[in-house]
Scaffold this motif. Structure first.
Motif: not given
Length: 331
Positions: A24-27, A30-31, A33-37
């Protein structure tokens, strides 16, 4: 032994998240939290992971590819349009898939329908008459058309062919030319607009227009029709050609026939292709801003893809380019 390319599972393990979260992040679906990203980005960079565009397109339904259909890629006018369109697409993260219908209307529908299944949207040139193009409105992809349309509800980008032709005719009139001819290409809708501009200028001065019709807008046709134009009983003292290619073909054959340009006949064209200024004499022409047209069409299509409102017609103003292929008529 060849090292195996890192997978989305490797990224998920390194970032301590699920594969669904990475996907979901790559595509951009969905956004997080800054820590996860930050963890995902660090894992991607550390592993050297590269996403699979085909797999991404299967997930998102998007290819990030735009289809561009042109009539003849050997014509520098279309090459310049491609250059402008490709520059804008590249800046926006899209690639361009080019198809060439080779001035053959009968193959356009099949080509465009096949192209539409591989792209997110299309920019289209067509030789079809408008009443033959209603099927284009049924293609389930955003589409921008080159040229003016009277009825079809498609966004378009067009050059001001009428205005450009009027400028050429006015220029020749100001040089004192009275026997003016047009070497046209009646299979094109743009031919009608150019004829209209020429006639508007000549009718104001009470001048007649001799018309010659080509089978193709090519160098070879300009060359083939040259003798009929310059060796006839009513040789014109100025010739307006449908495009620069036809004008250059005409000029080459005129030289072979002992006709001097512009002393015996002034010659002008449309498109301002690069070759025109390197001929002898250099060709007077109308610059239809080909590269700008390509860029404008791509900007318009990307706006449609993003769901933004666009004007139905965007018209690009022409510019008269004066060179040595025209001269004042001798008294």
């Amino acid at each position: 032994m060849k090292k195996t390319a890192p997978t989305i599972r490797d990224v998920a393990a390194a970032a301590h998240v699920s594969t669904a979260t990475v996907s979901k992040f790559i595509n951009g679906a969905q956004r997080f939290s800054p820590k996860v990203e930050a963890a995902i980005e660090s894992a991607i960079a550390g592993l050297g992971y590269k996403s699979n565009p085909l797999a991404k397109s299967m997930i998102t339904g998007r290819t990030n590819t735009i289809g561009l259909s042109v009539l003849d890629i050997t014509n520098p006018h279309f090459s310049s349009i491609l250059k402008g369109a490709n520059r804008v697409a590249h800046d926006q993260g899209f690639s361009v898939l080019l198809v060439d219908t080779e001035e053959t209307p009968s193959r356009e529908r099949r080509t465009l329908e096949e192209l539409s299944r591989r792209v997110d949207g299309m920019i289209v040139f067509s030789r079809m008459r408008e009443h033959e193009m209603t099927w284009m409105t049924e293609i389930d992809k955003p589409l921008v058309f080159f040229g003016s349309l009277a009825q079809l509800p498609l966004p378009t980008v067009a050059s001001d062919d009428h205005g450009g032709a009027y400028m050429l005719a006015q220029h020749l009139r100001m040089l004192g030319h009275r026997r003016i001819a047009y070497l046209g290409f009646s299979k094109s809708r743009r031919d009608e607009e150019r004829l209209g501009g020429i006639r508007e200028s000549l009718n104001a001065a009470g001048l007649e227009l001799a018309i010659f019709d080509a089978e193709a807008p090519s160098l070879a046709e300009g060359e083939r029709l040259c003798s009929a134009i310059v060796l006839g009983s009513q040789r014109p003292d100025a010739l307006i050609c449908y495009n620069d290619l036809m004008a250059l073909g005409f000029m080459k054959e005129a030289s072979n026939l002992g006709i001097s340009i512009p002393q015996d006949i002034s010659v002008v064209g449309f498109d301002n292709i690069p070759y025109g200024k390197y001929t002898t004499p250099a060709l007077t022409t109308v610059d239809l801003q080909s590269e700008r047209m390509g860029a404008t069409a791509m900007e318009k299509l990307l706006a449609v893809i993003r769901g933004q409102h666009v004007e139905k017609l965007t018209k690009v103003a022409p510019q008269l380019i004066l060179r040595a292929s025209t001269v004042a008529r001798r008294p």
